[in-house]
Design an enzyme around this catalytic site. Structure first.
Site, PDB file in Angstrom:
ATOM      1  N   ASP A   1       0.697  -1.197   0.100  1.00  0.00           N
ATOM      2  CA  ASP A   1       0.027  -0.062   0.023  1.00  0.00           C
ATOM      3  C   ASP A   1       0.893   1.254   0.094  1.00  0.00           C
ATOM      4  OD1 ASP A   1      -2.478   1.430   0.546  1.00  0.00           O
ATOM      5  OD2 ASP A   1      -1.463   1.997   2.505  1.00  0.00           O
TER       6      ASP A   1
ATOM      7  N   ASP B   1       0.021   4.841   0.936  1.00  0.00           N
ATOM      8  CA  ASP B   1      -0.089   5.902   1.965  1.00  0.00           C
ATOM      9  C   ASP B   1      -0.342   5.270   3.407  1.00  0.00           C
ATOM     10  OD1 ASP B   1      -0.090   8.037   0.170  1.00  0.00           O
ATOM     11  OD2 ASP B   1      -2.218   7.432  -0.330  1.00  0.00           O
TER      12      ASP B   1
ATOM     13  N   TYR C   1      -5.479  12.874   0.244  1.00  0.00           N
ATOM     14  CA  TYR C   1      -5.793  13.270  -1.253  1.00  0.00           C
ATOM     15  C   TYR C   1      -4.422  14.253  -1.357  1.00  0.00           C
ATOM     16  CZ  TYR C   1     -10.239  11.986   0.224  1.00  0.00           C
ATOM     17  OH  TYR C   1     -11.371  11.280   0.709  1.00  0.00           O
TER      18      TYR C   1
ATOM     19  N   ASN D   1      -5.491   2.671  -3.573  1.00  0.00           N
ATOM     20  CA  ASN D   1      -6.829   3.287  -3.650  1.00  0.00           C
ATOM     21  C   ASN D   1      -6.379   4.873  -3.677  1.00  0.00           C
ATOM     22  OD1 ASN D   1      -8.218   0.976  -3.639  1.00  0.00           O
ATOM     23  ND2 ASN D   1      -8.786   1.217  -1.513  1.00  0.00           N
ATOM     24  N   GLN D   2      -7.079   5.460  -4.495  1.00  0.00           N
ATOM     25  CA  GLN D   2      -6.734   6.753  -4.859  1.00  0.00           C
ATOM     26  C   GLN D   2      -8.105   7.424  -5.185  1.00  0.00           C
ATOM     27  OE1 GLN D   2      -3.875   8.868  -3.972  1.00  0.00           O
ATOM     28  NE2 GLN D   2      -3.066   6.828  -3.404  1.00  0.00           N
TER      29      GLN D   2
ATOM     30  N   CYS E   1      -6.357   2.434  -7.865  1.00  0.00           N
ATOM     31  CA  CYS E   1      -7.604   2.667  -8.267  1.00  0.00           C
ATOM     32  C   CYS E   1      -8.248   4.222  -8.288  1.00  0.00           C
ATOM     33  CB  CYS E   1      -8.757   1.726  -7.495  1.00  0.00           C
ATOM     34  SG  CYS E   1     -10.261   1.973  -7.394  1.00  0.00           S
TER      35      CYS E   1
ATOM     36  N   HIS F   1     -11.153   5.424  -8.530  1.00  0.00           N
ATOM     37  CA  HIS F   1     -12.581   5.407  -8.543  1.00  0.00           C
ATOM     38  C   HIS F   1     -13.135   5.832  -6.786  1.00  0.00           C
ATOM     39  CE1 HIS F   1     -11.806   2.361 -11.514  1.00  0.00           C
ATOM     40  NE2 HIS F   1     -12.579   3.388 -12.306  1.00  0.00           N
TER      41      HIS F   1
ATOM     42  N   CYS G   1     -16.462  -0.578  -8.388  1.00  0.00           N
ATOM     43  CA  CYS G   1     -15.302  -1.131  -9.263  1.00  0.00           C
ATOM     44  C   CYS G   1     -14.812  -2.439  -8.944  1.00  0.00           C
ATOM     45  CB  CYS G   1     -14.324   0.094  -9.625  1.00  0.00           C
ATOM     46  SG  CYS G   1     -13.306   0.094  -8.062  1.00  0.00           S
TER      47      CYS G   1
ATOM     48  N   ARG H   1     -10.981  -1.514  -6.447  1.00  0.00           N
ATOM     49  CA  ARG H   1     -10.566  -0.956  -5.274  1.00  0.00           C
ATOM     50  C   ARG H   1     -10.441  -1.833  -4.123  1.00  0.00           C
ATOM     51  NH1 ARG H   1     -11.154   3.894  -2.777  1.00  0.00           N
ATOM     52  NH2 ARG H   1     -11.726   3.998  -0.694  1.00  0.00           N
TER      53      ARG H   1
END
Length: 185
Positions: free
Chosen positions: A17, A19, A28, A60-61, A94, A96, A102, A105
């Site tokens: 991962d 972050d 963000y 995941n973004q 990702c 989304h 989706c 994610r």
């Protein structure tokens, strides 16, 4: 796909991962100047590279899907992290929003499966290292092993139910390589 390594417990690839695992979690984040590797991250990656184990990032973004970031922002942050960490073999994310449904994610398996495909290894030959339960669940959904490295964002229930934990990233990697104290994750 590459054959399994000689040591069946040693992974062919380790997927991280981003972050809260490799770099400080800046919610963000679209600013490469805010990227700060976590203690031991560069050394852990150097150990994996020296052992010939492929590395990647699965992240995941959702800021992209929420309109808070652009894909270009994510790429700039990833490029900065990659430079500071000495280079990883693949980066998959990702874009989304959480409600998009989706398959990529986390906790769904899509990111892990895609990273394994890019690295030409089976997901079962991968270990995912992350800081929250979604990382562990994505690994299991893809058929990979998982190691949870808890931090302030990790819920106690996630730590209690994780199949394998480590106090920090460097310890997790050393255990995977059979170099650290305790059982392998």
């Amino acid at each position: 796909m590459n054959p399994r390594p000689c040591d069946p417990d040693r992974p062919a690839a380790v997927l991280f991962d981003r972050d809260g695992t490799l770099v400080e979690d800046v919610p963000y984040n679209g600013d490469p100047d805010l990227v700060r590797p976590l203690p031991g991250a560069r050394q852990a990656l150097d150990l994996l590279r020296a052992a010939g184990i492929a590395t990647g990032v699965v992240s995941n973004q959702s800021g992209v899907g929420r309109g808070l970031l652009t894909d270009a922002d994510v790429h700039r942050v990833n490029d900065r992290a990659d430079a500071l960490l000495g280079g990883l073999d693949t980066w998959v994310y990702c874009p989304h929003a959480p409600d998009a449904g989706c398959d990529c994610r986390k906790p769904r398996p899509g990111l892990v499966v895609e990273a394994a495909r890019r690295l030409r290894v089976a997901p079962a030959d991968c270990v995912v290292i992350g800081d929250i339960g979604a990382d562990v669940l994505a690994a299991h959904a893809a058929g990979a092993r998982a190691v949870l490295v808890p931090n302030a964002a990790t819920r106690p229930q996630e730590t209690a139910t994780a199949p394998s934990t480590a106090p920090d990233l460097l310890t997790a990697v050393r255990r995977l390589l059979g170099e650290g104290p305790g059982d392998r994750p």
